[in-house]
Design a protein around this motif. Structure first.
Motif, PDB file in Angstrom:
ATOM      1  N   LYS A  41      -0.828  -1.304  -5.654  1.00 40.24           N
ATOM      2  CA  LYS A  41      -2.016  -0.697  -5.059  1.00 40.24           C
ATOM      3  C   LYS A  41      -3.113  -1.746  -5.027  1.00 40.24           C
ATOM      4  O   LYS A  41      -3.461  -2.325  -6.054  1.00 40.24           O
ATOM      5  N   GLY A  42      -3.614  -2.010  -3.810  1.00 35.63           N
ATOM      6  CA  GLY A  42      -4.690  -2.967  -3.615  1.00 35.63           C
ATOM      7  C   GLY A  42      -5.944  -2.235  -3.173  1.00 35.63           C
ATOM      8  O   GLY A  42      -5.859  -1.193  -2.498  1.00 35.63           O
ATOM      9  N   GLU A  50      -1.497   1.168  -0.593  1.00 38.51           N
ATOM     10  CA  GLU A  50      -0.448   1.111  -1.607  1.00 38.51           C
ATOM     11  C   GLU A  50       0.911   1.041  -0.936  1.00 38.51           C
ATOM     12  O   GLU A  50       1.058   1.313   0.252  1.00 38.51           O
ATOM     13  N   GLY A  51       1.894   0.652  -1.751  1.00 35.89           N
ATOM     14  CA  GLY A  51       3.242   0.530  -1.223  1.00 35.89           C
ATOM     15  C   GLY A  51       4.231   0.195  -2.321  1.00 35.89           C
ATOM     16  O   GLY A  51       3.943   0.368  -3.506  1.00 35.89           O
ATOM     17  N   THR A  52       5.367  -0.297  -1.898  1.00 31.41           N
ATOM     18  CA  THR A  52       6.435  -0.632  -2.835  1.00 31.41           C
ATOM     19  C   THR A  52       6.905  -2.061  -2.600  1.00 31.41           C
ATOM     20  O   THR A  52       6.638  -2.651  -1.553  1.00 31.41           O
ATOM     21  N   GLY A  94       3.034  -7.014   7.936  1.00 28.11           N
ATOM     22  CA  GLY A  94       3.138  -8.382   8.448  1.00 28.11           C
ATOM     23  C   GLY A  94       2.072  -9.293   7.849  1.00 28.11           C
ATOM     24  O   GLY A  94       2.352 -10.448   7.503  1.00 28.11           O
ATOM     25  N   HIS A  95       0.860  -8.771   7.728  1.00 29.55           N
ATOM     26  CA  HIS A  95      -0.232  -9.575   7.170  1.00 29.55           C
ATOM     27  C   HIS A  95       0.019  -9.888   5.697  1.00 29.55           C
ATOM     28  O   HIS A  95      -0.217 -11.015   5.238  1.00 29.55           O
ATOM     29  N   LEU A  96       0.509  -8.911   4.931  1.00 24.20           N
ATOM     30  CA  LEU A  96       0.810  -9.145   3.517  1.00 24.20           C
ATOM     31  C   LEU A  96       1.902 -10.203   3.335  1.00 24.20           C
ATOM     32  O   LEU A  96       1.887 -10.954   2.356  1.00 24.20           O
ATOM     33  N   LYS A  97       2.835 -10.279   4.279  1.00 25.23           N
ATOM     34  CA  LYS A  97       3.921 -11.262   4.198  1.00 25.23           C
ATOM     35  C   LYS A  97       3.496 -12.642   4.698  1.00 25.23           C
ATOM     36  O   LYS A  97       4.175 -13.633   4.439  1.00 25.23           O
ATOM     37  N   PHE A 184      -5.203  -6.320  -8.116  1.00 25.83           N
ATOM     38  CA  PHE A 184      -4.376  -5.215  -7.636  1.00 25.83           C
ATOM     39  C   PHE A 184      -3.512  -4.726  -8.792  1.00 25.83           C
ATOM     40  O   PHE A 184      -3.327  -5.428  -9.784  1.00 25.83           O
ATOM     41  N   ASP A 185      -3.024  -3.498  -8.662  1.00 15.46           N
ATOM     42  CA  ASP A 185      -2.228  -2.870  -9.716  1.00 15.46           C
ATOM     43  C   ASP A 185      -0.750  -2.893  -9.371  1.00 15.46           C
ATOM     44  O   ASP A 185      -0.364  -2.736  -8.205  1.00 15.46           O
TER      45      ASP A 185
END
Length: 192
Positions: A41-42, A50-52, A94-97, A184-185
């Motif tokens: 979670k950002g 949030e995501g996985t 895509g941006h996170l990668k 981030f968590d």
């Protein structure tokens, strides 16, 4: 007869000496990656996402029933947002990668190696370890709880220590409501 007793004494002494100086490694339990999950979670000024992300491999080490170590490899190419759909989800993933964030083309994995594990209560431990993201390693401290063949851990990560500075007010001025918080968590639910 004397030679047999002498030979047995030498063998017994050799076995005793070898066992005395042999370190017995703890019981390593592999993580069931298909039954374990890491949620991230950002946070930003205007909300959060949030995501996985998938565990590629991992293990926890025990001596008797006490946690003594662990190590994990995270598959950074699986970073996935779960709070968006469609076009916006695709853009965020895509941006996170991309190199703005985790640069998964050049850094497809991250790792966590436990360095010190201290019991902090029944089934609870404080872990100090080394977290490596984008080829940069920094110390982290977090808590983990063990219940049977399951564990839960949570930690806060300062992304700027791993050269993930995009949108950070610590490095860029004038971001206003476009700022993304540095920490981030991560919450891991593990089964082994």
């Amino acid at each position: 007869m004397k030679n047999t007793i002498k030979a047995l004494a030498i063998v017994t002494l050799a076995v005793f000496t070898t066992l005395s100086f042999t370190t017995i490694e703890g019981n390593k339990k592999e993580i069931k990656t298909d039954k374990s999950e890491v949620v991230w979670k950002g946070y930003k000024v205007t909300g959060s996402h949030e995501g996985t992300i998938a565990i590629q491999s991992g293990s926890l080490t025990f001596e008797e029933d006490k946690l003594t170590g662990g190590e994990f490899i995270i598959d950074m190419t699986t970073i996935n947002s779960t709070d968006l759909e469609g076009e916006y989800k695709g853009k965020l993933d895509g941006h996170l990668k991309s190199d703005d964030f985790f640069g998964v083309t050049n850094h497809p994995t991250a790792s966590l190696i436990f360095k010190d594990v201290v019991s902090s209560g029944k089934n609870a431990y404080t872990v100090s370890g080394d977290l490596t993201i984008k080829g940069k390693t920094n110390p982290v401290t977090f808590t983990i709880s063990i219940y049977g063949n399951k564990a839960t851990a949570s930690l806060k990560v300062d992304r700027t220590k791993y050269d993930v500075k995009y949108g950070s007010a610590s490095f860029f001025d004038g971001l206003k409501d476009k700022a993304i918080y540095d920490e981030f968590d991560l919450v891991a639910d593990l089964e082994f």
